[in-house]
Design a protein around this motif. Structure first.
Motif, PDB file in Angstrom:
ATOM      1  N   UNK A 166       0.816  -1.213   0.000  1.00  0.00           N
ATOM      2  CA  UNK A 166       0.000   0.000   0.000  1.00  0.00           C
ATOM      3  C   UNK A 166       0.850   1.263   0.000  1.00  0.00           C
ATOM      4  N   UNK A 167       2.102   1.125   0.429  1.00  0.00           N
ATOM      5  CA  UNK A 167       3.005   2.274   0.515  1.00  0.00           C
ATOM      6  C   UNK A 167       4.352   1.893  -0.083  1.00  0.00           C
ATOM      7  N   UNK A 168       4.924   2.790  -0.880  1.00  0.00           N
ATOM      8  CA  UNK A 168       6.306   2.616  -1.296  1.00  0.00           C
ATOM      9  C   UNK A 168       7.146   3.665  -0.586  1.00  0.00           C
ATOM     10  N   UNK A 169       8.189   3.210   0.083  1.00  0.00           N
ATOM     11  CA  UNK A 169       9.072   4.054   0.879  1.00  0.00           C
ATOM     12  C   UNK A 169      10.365   4.278   0.101  1.00  0.00           C
ATOM     13  N   UNK A 170      10.554   5.513  -0.387  1.00  0.00           N
ATOM     14  CA  UNK A 170      11.748   5.848  -1.161  1.00  0.00           C
ATOM     15  C   UNK A 170      13.000   5.996  -0.289  1.00  0.00           C
ATOM     16  N   UNK A 171      12.850   5.853   1.004  1.00  0.00           N
ATOM     17  CA  UNK A 171      14.005   5.936   1.892  1.00  0.00           C
ATOM     18  C   UNK A 171      14.217   7.331   2.442  1.00  0.00           C
ATOM     19  N   UNK A 172      15.230   7.433   3.274  1.00  0.00           N
ATOM     20  CA  UNK A 172      15.518   8.662   4.017  1.00  0.00           C
ATOM     21  C   UNK A 172      16.421   9.597   3.232  1.00  0.00           C
ATOM     22  N   UNK A 173      16.153  10.897   3.330  1.00  0.00           N
ATOM     23  CA  UNK A 173      16.993  11.909   2.698  1.00  0.00           C
ATOM     24  C   UNK A 173      17.115  13.122   3.613  1.00  0.00           C
ATOM     25  N   UNK A 174      18.175  13.880   3.449  1.00  0.00           N
ATOM     26  CA  UNK A 174      18.256  15.182   4.099  1.00  0.00           C
ATOM     27  C   UNK A 174      17.249  16.095   3.412  1.00  0.00           C
ATOM     28  N   UNK A 175      16.501  16.839   4.201  1.00  0.00           N
ATOM     29  CA  UNK A 175      15.441  17.679   3.646  1.00  0.00           C
ATOM     30  C   UNK A 175      16.034  18.727   2.698  1.00  0.00           C
ATOM     31  N   UNK A 176      15.462  18.783   1.498  1.00  0.00           N
ATOM     32  CA  UNK A 176      15.854  19.708   0.424  1.00  0.00           C
ATOM     33  C   UNK A 176      17.131  19.302  -0.307  1.00  0.00           C
ATOM     34  N   UNK A 177      17.704  18.151   0.020  1.00  0.00           N
ATOM     35  CA  UNK A 177      18.883  17.672  -0.726  1.00  0.00           C
ATOM     36  C   UNK A 177      18.432  17.203  -2.109  1.00  0.00           C
ATOM     37  N   UNK A 178      19.392  16.934  -2.987  1.00  0.00           N
ATOM     38  CA  UNK A 178      19.051  16.517  -4.353  1.00  0.00           C
ATOM     39  C   UNK A 178      18.258  15.208  -4.363  1.00  0.00           C
ATOM     40  N   UNK A 179      18.607  14.282  -3.474  1.00  0.00           N
ATOM     41  CA  UNK A 179      17.866  13.017  -3.414  1.00  0.00           C
ATOM     42  C   UNK A 179      16.430  13.240  -2.942  1.00  0.00           C
ATOM     43  N   UNK A 180      16.249  14.191  -2.042  1.00  0.00           N
ATOM     44  CA  UNK A 180      14.911  14.550  -1.556  1.00  0.00           C
ATOM     45  C   UNK A 180      14.056  15.069  -2.714  1.00  0.00           C
ATOM     46  N   UNK A 181      14.646  15.932  -3.530  1.00  0.00           N
ATOM     47  CA  UNK A 181      13.909  16.501  -4.666  1.00  0.00           C
ATOM     48  C   UNK A 181      13.620  15.443  -5.736  1.00  0.00           C
ATOM     49  N   UNK A 182      14.565  14.511  -5.937  1.00  0.00           N
ATOM     50  CA  UNK A 182      14.339  13.427  -6.887  1.00  0.00           C
ATOM     51  C   UNK A 182      13.126  12.592  -6.467  1.00  0.00           C
ATOM     52  N   UNK A 183      13.049  12.272  -5.199  1.00  0.00           N
ATOM     53  CA  UNK A 183      11.947  11.447  -4.703  1.00  0.00           C
ATOM     54  C   UNK A 183      10.622  12.208  -4.710  1.00  0.00           C
ATOM     55  N   UNK A 184      10.704  13.513  -4.512  1.00  0.00           N
ATOM     56  CA  UNK A 184       9.493  14.335  -4.445  1.00  0.00           C
ATOM     57  C   UNK A 184       8.751  14.347  -5.779  1.00  0.00           C
TER      58      UNK A 184
END
Length: 449
Positions: A373-391
């Motif tokens: 029911x949920x896909x968890x893209x994992x943990x990121x530092x807020x506003x980091x490039x990985x955070x934006x990719x997942x967003x």
């Protein structure tokens, strides 16, 4: 309210509470004539200047932007804020006199039989990482001692009288010191308790046992804010995506640009496989090379082998190949209705071929097919490039609250790879041959929580 504003407000609230606690400590220190009053004042000033003030400025800017924006949304603010909300405690209200509660620190677990896993099964904050089998895998792989702080009801007549527990992994090294973490290496862990009073008792006992053992720091991780005077880190968030019943519906819900990026990755040169131990060598070839390129010591291949064996149907490897060569990889772990991707990598030279988009679409399809029911893209530092990719996939940020305590109030909170003192080490690591990084790395990273 935007998802980003929700996350930032949660961070600000936690930091302001920490500032209030420091104010109380300063007042108590001055009244008692203690020498640490000045250092506490400096700590509060640093907190206000470096963390609270920038957060307030960012929130003000976001508020201005949202006021001007006229975009419509299909979900109400309440629905967005509560989409993945889970309560901190079980719905059944446990009422036990604190005098009837026994709290012990265990290093041998035979007496628990199946009660440990039975307790975590229905707890709203539990995960597969709280289970005996996963924690034993971590302990056996790295050689770290596993401890369990457990609260029990002395008056209960049932076989399972557990009221709360805290799994703790102990790490000792000359480089990073003596650490207790609940729990290291993964994104979830921490206290499971029947109510706030029991949780408070467990926190106090955890700190007391840790300080008696001479630890440099104890850290408790979780997904909700606790009313305690420990230091708090709110720099991280996990990105969760609510999944429909089938992948076709999911794909149609993406923006046209995202669908285009996914489609561009599927060329005649690209193929993929889903499996387990038979893909482990290919996975590790990609993962370890990417870790070297990032300047990060890599886990041993033994860790992934042991997890695949111990978690059985709850662990998978997804591989993407380019011209038959391993190019992109993901290691998936399922926890109840949530599929998580704790480890993923793509070799840099293949980034131009959109293989990262192919990888994530394949793991999303697999998650839908497996009824998650949920896909968890994992943990990121807020506003980091990985955070934006997942967003861009339509995810919502799930705020992390990591609490730490140390007998030395000047001790830094946690082992932070972004600390400037590690910059030279990272630069040097990136120049190592992969085989050498793979040889040395596991002996270092096993001590980083």
């Amino acid at each position: 309210m935007s998802n980003e504003k929700t996350t930032l407000k949660a961070q600000l609230k936690a930091l302001e509470e920490q500032s209030k606690q420091l104010s109380r400590k300063i007042g108590e220190a001055k009244k008692a004539g203690l020498d640490n009053a000045e250092s506490l004042i400096k700590e509060k000033q640093t907190l206000q200047k470096e963390r609270i003030a920038p957060l307030k400025a960012k929130l003000e800017k976001l508020t201005e932007q949202s006021t001007k924006a006229s975009a419509n949304t299909n979900e109400t603010e309440a629905e967005i804020d509560n989409l993945f909300e889970r309560s901190a405690y079980p719905s059944i209200n446990t009422k036990v006199e604190l005098g009837n509660i026994s709290i012990k620190l265990l290093e041998s677990f035979e007496q628990l039989e199946n009660t440990w896993d039975a307790y975590i099964k229905d707890h709203p904050q539990s995960s597969i990482y709280h289970s005996q089998i996963f924690l034993n895998t971590i302990s056996d792989t790295f050689g770290h001692k596993l401890k369990l702080l457990i609260a029990t009801d002395n008056t209960a007549n049932t076989a399972n009288n557990i009221l709360g527990l805290v799994p703790i992994v102990e790490q000792k090294s000359p480089l990073f010191g003596h650490l207790w973490t609940s729990i290291p290496f993964v994104n979830y862990g921490g206290i499971l308790a029947d109510n706030a009073d029991i949780e408070k008792e467990l926190l106090e006992k955890a700190k007391s046992f840790a300080f008696e053992a001479g630890v440099k720091q104890i850290e408790i991780r979780g997904l909700y804010q606790r009313p305690c005077d420990w230091k708090i880190n709110t720099d991280k968030a996990s990105m969760w995506l609510k999944l429909p019943a089938d992948s076709d519906t999911l794909l149609k819900g993406f923006k046209a640009k995202l669908r285009s990026q996914i489609n561009k990755g599927y060329t005649e040169q690209v193929s993929m496989r889903i499996g387990k131990s038979e893909l482990l060598s290919d996975f590790y070839a990609v993962f370890s090379r990417n870790m070297r390129d990032l300047g990060t010591p890599v886990y041993s291949i033994k860790l992934f082998k042991n997890i695949l064996e111990s978690l059985a149907d709850n662990a998978h490897i997804v591989m993407v190949y380019f011209d038959g060569k391993p190019a992109s990889c993901a290691f998936l772990i399922r926890s109840e209705n949530r599929m998580e991707i704790p480890w993923a990598s793509t070799i840099r030279e293949y980034n131009q071929h959109n293989l990262n988009m192919v990888l994530y679409w394949e793991v999303l399809k697999l998650s839908c097919e497996n009824g998650c029911e949920i896909f968890d893209f994992g943990r990121s530092s807020i506003d980091a490039s990985t955070y934006r990719f997942k967003k861009q996939w339509g995810t919502l940020p799930i705020q992390h609250y990591w609490y730490s305590n140390s007998p030395n109030t000047q001790e830094s909170a946690g082992v932070n790879p972004n600390n400037p003192k590690y910059t030279l080490m990272i630069n040097a690591w990136q120049r190592l041959p992969v085989w050498l990084a793979n040889l040395i790395g596991p002996h270092i990273v096993k001590y980083i929580p």
